[in-house]
Structures are given as structure tokens and as C-alpha cells.
Design an enzyme around this catalytic site. Structure first.
Site, mmCIF file in Angstrom:
data_model
loop_
_atom_site.group_PDB
_atom_site.id
_atom_site.type_symbol
_atom_site.label_atom_id
_atom_site.label_comp_id
_atom_site.label_asym_id
_atom_site.label_seq_id
_atom_site.Cartn_x
_atom_site.Cartn_y
_atom_site.Cartn_z
ATOM 1 N N GLY A 287 0.784 -1.241 -0.055
ATOM 2 C CA GLY A 287 -0.050 -0.028 0.055
ATOM 3 C C GLY A 287 0.722 1.227 -0.110
ATOM 4 C CD GLU B 195 0.154 -9.118 1.623
ATOM 5 O OE1 GLU B 195 -0.674 -8.527 0.815
ATOM 6 O OE2 GLU B 195 -0.145 -10.114 2.374
ATOM 7 N N PRO B 196 4.629 -5.303 -0.656
ATOM 8 C CG PRO B 196 6.872 -4.700 -0.599
ATOM 9 C CD PRO B 196 5.787 -5.692 0.046
ATOM 10 N N GLY B 197 3.895 -3.658 -3.703
ATOM 11 C CA GLY B 197 3.789 -3.842 -4.845
ATOM 12 C C GLY B 197 4.402 -2.493 -5.521
ATOM 13 N NE ARG B 198 0.316 2.295 -6.204
ATOM 14 C CZ ARG B 198 -1.120 2.159 -6.888
ATOM 15 N NH1 ARG B 198 -0.803 2.643 -8.250
ATOM 16 N NH2 ARG B 198 -1.861 1.689 -6.357
ATOM 17 C CE1 TYR C 49 -1.553 -3.816 -8.594
ATOM 18 C CE2 TYR C 49 -0.575 -1.708 -8.086
ATOM 19 C CZ TYR C 49 -0.850 -2.647 -7.587
ATOM 20 O OH TYR C 49 -0.720 -3.304 -6.324
ATOM 21 C CB CYS D 186 -13.787 2.305 -30.774
ATOM 22 S SG CYS D 186 -12.948 2.282 -32.547
HETATM 23 N N1 LLP Z 1 -1.562 -6.922 -0.717
HETATM 24 C C1 LLP Z 1 -3.008 -6.916 -0.955
HETATM 25 C C2 LLP Z 1 -3.703 -8.025 -0.309
HETATM 26 C C3 LLP Z 1 -3.497 -6.115 -1.861
HETATM 27 O O1 LLP Z 1 -4.763 -6.194 -2.199
HETATM 28 C C4 LLP Z 1 -2.703 -5.261 -2.757
HETATM 29 C C5 LLP Z 1 -3.044 -4.736 -3.738
HETATM 30 C C6 LLP Z 1 -1.223 -5.395 -2.367
HETATM 31 C C7 LLP Z 1 -0.860 -6.090 -1.380
HETATM 32 C C8 LLP Z 1 -0.193 -4.560 -3.145
HETATM 33 O O2 LLP Z 1 -0.523 -3.091 -2.873
HETATM 34 P P1 LLP Z 1 0.583 -1.978 -3.492
HETATM 35 O O3 LLP Z 1 1.807 -1.975 -2.615
HETATM 36 O O4 LLP Z 1 0.927 -1.983 -4.835
HETATM 37 O O5 LLP Z 1 -0.387 -0.709 -3.188
HETATM 38 N N2 LLP Z 1 -5.055 -1.240 -9.761
HETATM 39 C C9 LLP Z 1 -4.714 -0.303 -8.947
HETATM 40 C C10 LLP Z 1 -4.077 -0.873 -7.316
HETATM 41 C C11 LLP Z 1 -4.924 -2.060 -7.096
HETATM 42 C C12 LLP Z 1 -4.349 -2.791 -5.847
HETATM 43 C C13 LLP Z 1 -4.943 -3.825 -5.361
HETATM 44 N N3 LLP Z 1 -4.302 -4.344 -4.389
HETATM 45 C C14 LLP Z 1 -3.952 0.775 -9.520
HETATM 46 O O6 LLP Z 1 -3.427 0.690 -10.531
HETATM 47 O O7 LLP Z 1 -3.851 1.939 -8.780
#
Ligand code: LLP
Length: 417
Positions: free
Chosen positions: A239, A273-276, A371, A342
């Protein structure tokens, strides 16, 4: 900090001129920087160096095998939400002992697969899921390690589509029910309670909501201990936000300090659980201008990448920067940067000050590492873009652009036609 910079007027990814990649690979393509990915992973990991922890990179943000392999080499695990993501994580060589499985709708076949692979734990999101997992594990003669994903009802102050820790969201078990649900889980024969999990949303730009949520789950951990339910792992989800425009999210070090201050006496292994925050600014989407148009009210730059390649601007109205691959010193114009799809909702940037691009010019959509490709589709029967990784002065295609034949893979004309 990322490695997309100008040398004179040319945009470089690390030591490679982006124009040169476009010439060889064609457009559109996603471009990732190895040095940036590494740097971001390590910055996050180091923020927790003084406490036992595990970084389970969130595969949904960018699931290319090369990206997963890179993080696994840096000691990372994976946060997965489907059988498909498990397949990718295993294929990339991520240790199953570092895989956590989240999501509200895990199917029995997916549970079986994860149990067979012996993943670290399931983050269970409902009573019914707990029962299903107990049944599946029993059938396989296994014990499933679990955390319950607790919904702490904390406002993450982010876009409503990506906020997950509020009462009205579908995620997790309300914190008020957590204790009784843990007692129940603890009574199940094929379930082993090992942790508490919480993820409140994505693209958070303040530390406080994380801390507020943490305070609530920490109280739960202590309550559970009092009842003899020992909690080994505390999973705080992902997050942490990034700068797309002018946001000023906390640096991982500051986020780390705030979390460590709250948890250091708890005697748990922290899971993240970092992604972004790791991949977002480590990638761009490169597109070539096909046409330009001066509408009655607006200027349009029509590129060869659209909402099927990068859904975020259309879906969330989100801002992503537009960078010229070759800068000019002409006066900027205000334009919509759009794709060929379109739909009027097909845009990458709206009312944006950009260079007066001409057909054939290249531009890069910034912050597309997270994403981006993972949310891309074949809408309008467009082939999904290529993906490229740069390391130093070299680059390799890490996913070929799809062929037309890929578009109809698995389709069949039935015998009655
Ligand atoms: N853990 C869980 C349970 C999650 O649902 C998510 C993201 C993450 C970790 C990773 O979150 P992050 O560190 O990336 O913020 N498509 C959207 C973002 C959807 C996020 C969904 N869950 C966008 O493009 O902004």
C-alpha cells in the site's frame, strides 16, 4: 529515485537510449530498469533490516517472470492472489516458503495447488473460506497455515476503488469478529493459526493510516496470545504510495521507522506485501505518435498505446507523466494524449502541457511499472505490448509482443457453424 533520465535531449533508461530500443523492438512497449527495481526492493528491505521480516512482493503489480526472478534473487517472497500468480511465482523460482496467498475468492482447486506447493500461509478472508480450506487440507492430509485478514475499518485516504480496509469494502473479517473467528480457526483440525494479516489499501501517501490500523491489529495479537493462540507472523500488506505527480509519500525508511516503533516488542516476524512502491516508478510505457489533430476545442496527440495497454488513467482518472523521448525546445501545447481505441474514455493524459509532438515522435508514459502490463487487455483485438528490461548498457525483451495468432488462441468455430 529512478533511472529514466535525459542525456542532452534524449531519454535514457540507465545507459540505453530509449529511441534505440523502440527502433529494434517496435512500439508500444513497457520498459523496466533493472537498477531501479533493485534499488527500490533493497530500500524497502533495508528499512526493516533491524527486525525479523519478510518482503513478499505483490505479484499483481507486475508479474513478468524476469521481474519475479530478480526479486527472488534479492531474497524476496511473493504475495499472490490466484493460482495463476502462484504458477508464475514458482516458475520464477520464488521459494514457496516465502509465498503468502491473499484474496476473497480462493477456489478449492487453487487451495489444493497452494497446499501442494506448501506455501507459507493463506490470508483467509471469511468464515466460509476457512471452512473450505479446512476441508481441502483434510482431504489432502495436510494442515494449512493461516492468518486471518482483519479489516480494521481505517480510512486509507486514497482512491475509493483501491481502498480495502473500510467496513464497506469486501475485504477481510471485521475486526470486531476477529477474536471469535480466530477461536473457531484454532478449533479446526486441519488449520494451523500462525499469523494476523491486514491490508488497508493502495497508493497511501501518509503513514498515519498504517499506524492506526497497526494499533488495532496489535491489540488483537496480544489478545490472541492471552488466549494461548500464538501469533508468529504479522502481515501488514502493501500500500505504500509513490509520486505520480506531486504526491509526497513517506520514504520506506520513515514508513519502516513508524512500523518498527509499534512492533519491536511484539516478538513477531513482520511480513510485507509491497507492489507499487517497488515497481511503479521503475517502468515506463513507450508509445509512438500516429497522428495529431487539432479539434475545435482541443488538441489531440494520438499514440499507438491506449487504454488496453495502460488502463489506470481511464479507470481511475489517474495522473501519469508524459515524457518526450527526444526533447525539443518548441513551446509546449495543451493536449489530450489518447490511444486508438474506440472509446472516448481512451486517454493516457488529459489537458496536459506537452511538447508539440508530431507523427513518428516517441513519448514515454511515466510510472507505468505497476498495474500497467498486468492490467492490460486485448480490447479492440489489440496485441498486448512487448516488455523490455534494461540493465546498464544492454537490454532484452522479457515478453514478446503478441502475434495476431495469439489473439485467437483457444478459440474454436463450433461444428454446427
Ligand atoms: N496486498 C494486498 C492484499 C493487496 O490487495 C494489494 C493491492 C497489495 C498487497 C499491493 O498493494 P501496493 O503495494 O501495490 O499498493 N490497480 C490499482 C491498484 C490495486 C491494488 C490492489 N491491491 C492501481 O492501478 O492503482
Amino acid at each position: 529515485m529512478h533511472h529514466f533520465n535525459y542525456k542532452e535531449d534524449d531519454l535514457y533508461c540507465e545507459e540505453v537510449n530509449v529511441s534505440k530500443i523502440a527502433e529494434e523492438v517496435g512500439t508500444p512497449f513497457f520498459l523496466y530498469s533493472h537498477a531501479t527495481l533493485t534499488r527500490h526492493f533493497e530500500a524497502f528491505d533495508k528499512a526493516f533490516a533491524e527486525v525479523p521480516h519478510l518482503v513478499c512482493y505483490s505479484v499483481k503489480a507486475n508479474s513478468n517472470l524476469a521481474v519475479l526472478r530478480l526479486f527472488s534473487g534479492l531474497g524476496g517472497g511473493a504475495d499472490i492472489v490466484s493460482g495463476g500468480e502462484l504458477f508464475r511465482a514458482i516458475k520464477a523460482g520464488i521459494d514457496p516458503d516465502k509465498i503468502v496467498y491473499s484474496g476473497v475468492g480462493k477456489k478449492e482447486e487453487e487451495m489444493e495447488y497452494a497446499l501442494k506447493e506448501n506455501i507459507l500461509m493463506f490470508n483467509v478472508e471469511s468464515h466460509q473460506e476457512l471452512d473450505a480450506l479446512n476441508t481441502v487440507a483434510g482431504r489432502m492430509g495436510k494442515k494449512a497455515r493461516i492468518s486471518l485478514r482483519v479489516n480494521p475499518d481505517v480510512d486509507p485516504k486514497t482512491h475509493p476503488y483501491i481502498s480495502t480496509g473500510l467496513k464497506q469494502n469486501k475485504f477481510g473479517i471485521p475486526i470486531s469478529d476477529a477474536l471469535s473467528e480466530y477461536r473457531y480457526a484454532n478449533s479446526l483440525e486441519n488449520i494451523e493459526v500462525v499469523g494476523v494479516d491486514c491490508h488497508i489499501g493502495s497508493q497511501l501517501t501518509q503513514t498515519q493510516p498504517f499506524v492506526d490500523a497497526l494499533k488495532k491489529v496489535k491489540a488483537l495479537v496480544l489478545q490472541l496470545r492471552d488466549e494461548g493462540i500464538n501469533i508468529k507472523y504479522l502481515d501488514l500488506g502493501g500500500g505504500l504510495g509513490i509520486t505520480y505527480d506531486e504526491e509526497e509519500p513517506p520514504h520506506p525508511t520513515d514508513y519502516g521507522k513508524a512500523i518498527i516503533a509499534e512492533t519491536k516488542d511484539l516478538g513477531v516476524i513482520l511480513v510485507f506485501e509491497p507492489g507499487r512502491v517497488i515497481v511503479g516508478n521503475a517502468g515506463v510505457l513507450v508509445s509512438k505518435v500516429t497522428y495529431t489533430k487539432e479539434g475545435e476545442e482541443k488538441n489531440f496527440i494520438i499514440g499507438d498505446a491506449g487504454m488496453n495497454d495502460l488502463a489506470r488513467p481511464s479507470l481511475y482518472g489517474s495522473y501519469q507523466g508524459i515524457m518526450a523521448v527526444k526533447k525539443s525546445d518548441e513551446a509546449l501545447i495543451v493536449a489530450d494524449v489518447v490511444g486508438p481505441i474506440c472509446e472516448s474514455g481512451d486517454f493516457l493524459a488529459k489537458d496536459r502541457e506537452v511538447q508539440p509532438f508530431k507523427p513518428g515522435d516517441l513519448f514515454a508514459v511515466a510510472s507505468s511499472g505497476a498495474y500497467g502490463f498486468t492490467m492490460s487487455s486485448n480490447y479492440n483485438s489489440r496485441r498486448r505490448a512487448a516488455e523490455v528490461m534494461v540493465k546498464g548498457d544492454s537490454f532484452e525483451v522479457i515478453r514478446e509482443r503478441e502475434e495476431y495468432s495469439d489473439l485467437v488462441k483457444g478459440e474454436k468455430i463450433p461444428s454446427f457453424l
